[in-house]
Enzyme design. Structure first.
Site, PDB file in Angstrom:
ATOM      1  N   HIS A 101       1.100  -1.246  -0.252  1.00 58.11           N
ATOM      2  CA  HIS A 101      -0.270   0.477  -0.042  1.00 58.11           C
ATOM      3  C   HIS A 101       0.776   0.787  -0.354  1.00 58.11           C
ATOM      4  O   HIS A 101       1.692   1.013   0.865  1.00 58.11           O
ATOM      5  CB  HIS A 101      -1.036   0.355   1.010  1.00 58.11           C
ATOM      6  CG  HIS A 101      -0.373   0.028   2.791  1.00 58.11           C
ATOM      7  ND1 HIS A 101       0.064  -1.243   2.791  1.00 58.11           N
ATOM      8  CD2 HIS A 101       0.258   0.845   2.726  1.00 58.11           C
ATOM      9  CE1 HIS A 101       0.666  -1.502   4.385  1.00 58.11           C
ATOM     10  NE2 HIS A 101       1.012  -0.285   4.248  1.00 58.11           N
ATOM     11  N   HIS A 103       0.943   4.826   1.057  1.00 59.59           N
ATOM     12  CA  HIS A 103       0.113   6.270   1.294  1.00 59.59           C
ATOM     13  C   HIS A 103      -0.030   7.613   0.248  1.00 59.59           C
ATOM     14  O   HIS A 103       1.358   7.785  -0.077  1.00 59.59           O
ATOM     15  CB  HIS A 103       1.537   6.647   2.886  1.00 59.59           C
ATOM     16  CG  HIS A 103       0.858   5.542   4.058  1.00 59.59           C
ATOM     17  ND1 HIS A 103       0.332   5.172   5.449  1.00 59.59           N
ATOM     18  CD2 HIS A 103       1.848   4.168   4.026  1.00 59.59           C
ATOM     19  CE1 HIS A 103       0.539   4.771   5.963  1.00 59.59           C
ATOM     20  NE2 HIS A 103       1.457   3.541   4.813  1.00 59.59           N
TER      21      HIS A 103
HETATM   22  P1  AMP Z   1       1.937   0.607   7.358  1.00 59.28           P
HETATM   23  O1  AMP Z   1       2.772   1.028   8.076  1.00 59.28           O
HETATM   24  O2  AMP Z   1       2.761   1.714   6.086  1.00 59.28           O
HETATM   25  O3  AMP Z   1       2.506  -1.496   7.035  1.00 59.28           O
HETATM   26  O4  AMP Z   1       0.994   1.057   7.724  1.00 59.28           O
HETATM   27  C1  AMP Z   1      -0.656   0.104   7.758  1.00 59.28           C
HETATM   28  C2  AMP Z   1      -1.704   1.055   7.531  1.00 59.28           C
HETATM   29  O5  AMP Z   1      -2.795   1.175   7.613  1.00 59.28           O
HETATM   30  C3  AMP Z   1      -1.589   2.316   8.881  1.00 59.28           C
HETATM   31  O6  AMP Z   1      -1.884   3.437   8.536  1.00 59.28           O
HETATM   32  C4  AMP Z   1      -2.927   1.569   9.411  1.00 59.28           C
HETATM   33  O7  AMP Z   1      -3.859   2.703  10.157  1.00 59.28           O
HETATM   34  C5  AMP Z   1      -3.689   1.636   8.227  1.00 59.28           C
HETATM   35  N1  AMP Z   1      -5.025   0.222   8.459  1.00 59.28           N
HETATM   36  C6  AMP Z   1      -5.169  -0.911   9.424  1.00 59.28           C
HETATM   37  N2  AMP Z   1      -5.672  -1.061   9.016  1.00 59.28           N
HETATM   38  C7  AMP Z   1      -6.720  -0.642   8.314  1.00 59.28           C
HETATM   39  C8  AMP Z   1      -8.431  -0.905   7.939  1.00 59.28           C
HETATM   40  N3  AMP Z   1      -8.774  -1.782   8.141  1.00 59.28           N
HETATM   41  N4  AMP Z   1      -8.776   0.449   7.291  1.00 59.28           N
HETATM   42  C9  AMP Z   1      -8.333   1.286   6.628  1.00 59.28           C
HETATM   43  N5  AMP Z   1      -6.916   1.321   7.452  1.00 59.28           N
HETATM   44  C10 AMP Z   1      -6.467   0.351   7.656  1.00 59.28           C
END
Ligand code: AMP
Ligand code: ZN
Length: 115
Positions: A101, A103
């Site tokens: 993903h 951001h």
């Molecule tokens: P990362 O550290 O780049 O793996 O970030 C994972 C991101 O996913 C974090 O910013 C979380 O807030 C977000 N996240 C986790 N679960 C969900 C969810 N069910 N819906 C939306 N965002 C999520």
């Protein structure tokens, strides 16, 4: 290509609710559940890849197009003056969800966000 244990696969398949703000052939955009700033969006490929190191480069143009479209939309809607585009790959780089993903973090002057 779905990983049964993966939370973002479940979001792509509609098994877990999310606030979807974008969709094209290979990606969706959803609002981050814990936004750094208002409008914080995640671009997620519909297929499961662990992170960008695992994603085919043939999806690169579409990913770039999605990040640009969403950034420009956030700026037009005035949630942002600019954006940060960030991809965490592997735990040492802060990756917590192991489905690729990107951001998109809306930024405004003096918003006090630091990395
Ligand atoms: P990362 O550290 O780049 O793996 O970030 C994972 C991101 O996913 C974090 O910013 C979380 O807030 C977000 N996240 C986790 N679960 C969900 C969810 N069910 N819906 C939306 N965002 C999520
Ligand atoms: Zn997945």
């Amino acid at each position: 290509m779905t990983n049964q244990e993966c939370i973002f696969c479940k979001i792509v398949n509609g098994e877990i609710e999310s606030k979807e703000v974008y969709e094209d052939d290979n990606f969706i955009g959803i609002l981050d559940a814990n936004p750094k700033t208002p409008g914080h969006t995640l671009i997620i490929p519909k297929k499961h890849f662990r992170n960008i190191l695992d994603m085919p480069t043939t999806l690169g143009n579409e990913l770039l197009e999605a990040t640009k479209k969403i950034s420009l939309k956030l700026i037009k809607e005035k949630k942002a003056e600019g954006t940060n585009i960030l991809i965490n790959n592997e735990p040492s780089a802060g990756q917590l969800v192991f489905h690729m993903h990107a951001h998109i973090i809306p930024r405004k002057k003096n918003d006090k966000i630091t990395f």
